[in-house]
Design an enzyme around this catalytic site. Structure first.
Site, short mmCIF file in Angstrom:
data_model
loop_
_atom_site.label_atom_id
_atom_site.label_comp_id
_atom_site.label_asym_id
_atom_site.label_seq_id
_atom_site.Cartn_x
_atom_site.Cartn_y
_atom_site.Cartn_z
N ASP A 15 0.87 -1.19 0.00
CA ASP A 15 0.00 0.00 0.00
C ASP A 15 0.90 1.24 0.00
O ASP A 15 2.12 1.15 0.17
CB ASP A 15 -0.92 0.01 1.23
CG ASP A 15 -1.88 1.21 1.23
OD1 ASP A 15 -2.47 1.50 0.19
OD2 ASP A 15 -2.01 1.88 2.27
N SER A 16 0.27 2.40 -0.13
CA SER A 16 1.01 3.65 -0.08
C SER A 16 1.32 4.06 1.37
O SER A 16 2.20 4.86 1.61
CB SER A 16 0.16 4.76 -0.71
OG SER A 16 -1.08 4.82 -0.03
N CYS A 78 -4.34 -2.03 -1.67
CA CYS A 78 -4.58 -0.64 -2.02
C CYS A 78 -5.51 -0.68 -3.21
O CYS A 78 -5.19 -1.31 -4.23
CB CYS A 78 -3.23 0.00 -2.39
SG CYS A 78 -3.37 1.64 -3.10
N GLU A 154 -4.14 9.13 8.10
CA GLU A 154 -2.68 9.10 8.27
C GLU A 154 -2.27 10.03 9.42
O GLU A 154 -1.25 9.85 10.05
CB GLU A 154 -1.97 9.51 6.98
CG GLU A 154 -2.08 8.47 5.87
CD GLU A 154 -1.02 7.36 5.92
OE1 GLU A 154 0.08 7.62 6.42
OE2 GLU A 154 -1.33 6.24 5.46
N CYS A 186 -11.28 1.90 -0.22
CA CYS A 186 -9.91 2.35 0.04
C CYS A 186 -9.51 1.64 1.32
O CYS A 186 -10.27 1.63 2.29
CB CYS A 186 -9.88 3.87 0.22
SG CYS A 186 -8.28 4.48 0.79
N HIS A 188 -7.56 2.36 3.57
CA HIS A 188 -7.40 3.20 4.76
C HIS A 188 -8.71 3.31 5.55
O HIS A 188 -8.70 3.47 6.77
CB HIS A 188 -6.99 4.62 4.36
CG HIS A 188 -5.52 4.79 4.13
ND1 HIS A 188 -4.87 4.21 3.08
CD2 HIS A 188 -4.58 5.49 4.82
CE1 HIS A 188 -3.59 4.55 3.12
NE2 HIS A 188 -3.40 5.34 4.18
N1 DGL Z 1 -5.06 2.90 0.66
C1 DGL Z 1 -5.08 3.34 -0.70
C2 DGL Z 1 -6.28 2.75 -1.43
O1 DGL Z 1 -6.83 1.74 -1.01
C3 DGL Z 1 -5.09 4.82 -0.97
C4 DGL Z 1 -4.38 5.79 -0.16
C5 DGL Z 1 -3.66 6.79 -1.02
O2 DGL Z 1 -4.27 7.66 -1.64
O3 DGL Z 1 -2.43 6.63 -1.12
O4 DGL Z 1 -6.68 3.24 -2.45
#
Ligand code: DGL
Length: 270
Positions: A15-16, A78, A154, A186, A188
């Site tokens: 993931d990011s 992600c 975050e 997402c 997150h």
């Molecule tokens: N967790 C990432 C997703 O599922 C996105 C977070 C980001 O924008 O880097 O899309």
């Protein structure tokens, strides 16, 4: 997720940032004996605002790191990266989270009206719409990019008036469409799940979280060879910037102290 047999119990989770951990947490609960190698590309976070070309480069660079770590199965934890699939990367088998989320939503919906929130890149890619259309042409999908949620998460800002108002702002138009299922598109977002649940309380809406949807699928489709189930399992976390920042909120969320979060440089890999 395709049926596959694995010789090692080593799995990569990409993931990011913190989002990979919401998937890692579910996978670790279901398969405590796996060796998980998590990568959060925190130096180049967020991914959700990047173009497909840039995201493809990040994907290849991340995969080069996993290959070096002897990982040949990588879960794109992600949605933004998963929206690039199908894409082939040498020596790595990639599994995304979008298809499992779409399948779980399809199973859950009764009135066939599904809401979706995600990053700008995920929503723009239409990857969910395609995955849902493959399952049924009878579904109505109402989607909204929710760009402020990821930075709030975050930042560790998971309750109180500010996240509440932001969630309300993004969900209100979807709720007006009488959805009965909401995909958290997402990885997150599960960190804000308690607040999202409060916002939709009493409306009989099922929340779909891709980490658990994917884990359920893995239980049926992944076979491991050998005695992996006697293995103690492990969790190694790598980030590309500011490991100390990541450590606190990540540890709180995983419910275990993350022993050593190591910093790596992905641009040297490719
Ligand atoms: N967790 C990432 C997703 O599922 C996105 C977070 C980001 O924008 O880097 O899309």
């Amino acid at each position: 997720v395709a049926q596959s047999t694995h010789k090692t119990g080593r799995i990569g989770i990409f993931d990011s940032g913190l989002g990979g951990l919401t998937v890692a947490r579910e996978i670790r609960k279901a398969f405590p004996w796996l060796e998980l190698v998590c990568l959060g590309d925190t130096a180049r976070f967020p991914y959700g605002i990047r173009s497909p070309e840039t995201l493809r480069r990040y994907l290849h660079e991340g995969c080069a790191f996993f290959e070096e770590q002897n990982v040949s199965t990588v879960i794109l934890a992600c949605n933004t990266l998963s929206s690039l699939l199908p894409i082939s990367v040498p020596n790595i088998s990639l599994h995304g989270v979008i298809e499992s989320g779409a399948k779980a939503a399809f199973k859950a919906t009764k009135n066939k009206r599904i809401g979706l929130i995600g990053t700008e890149a995920t929503i723009r890619s239409q990857a969910y719409a395609r995955a849902l259309q493959r399952l049924s042409t009878q579904l109505d999908i109402f989607s909204a990019p929710a760009p402020l949620l990821v930075p709030l998460i975050e930042e560790g800002w998971l309750d109180g008036e500010v996240p509440k108002q932001v969630i309300h702002h993004y969900l209100e138009p979807l709720l007006k469409q009488d959805i009965d299922t909401l995909i958290l598109g997402c990885t997150h977002y599960p960190l804000l799940r308690p607040m999202i649940e409060k916002e939709i309380a009493g409306r009989n809406i099922e929340i779909i979280d891709n980490g658990s949807a994917l884990t359920q699928e893995l239980q049926g489709s992944f076979q491991w060879q050998g005695d992996w189930k006697d293995h103690p399992g492990s969790l190694a976390v790598y980030v590309t910037d500011a490991p100390e920042r990541f450590e606190e909120i990540a540890g709180r969320f995983m419910g275990e102290k993350l022993k050593s979060i190591q910093k790596i440089d992905l641009t040297l890999q490719a």
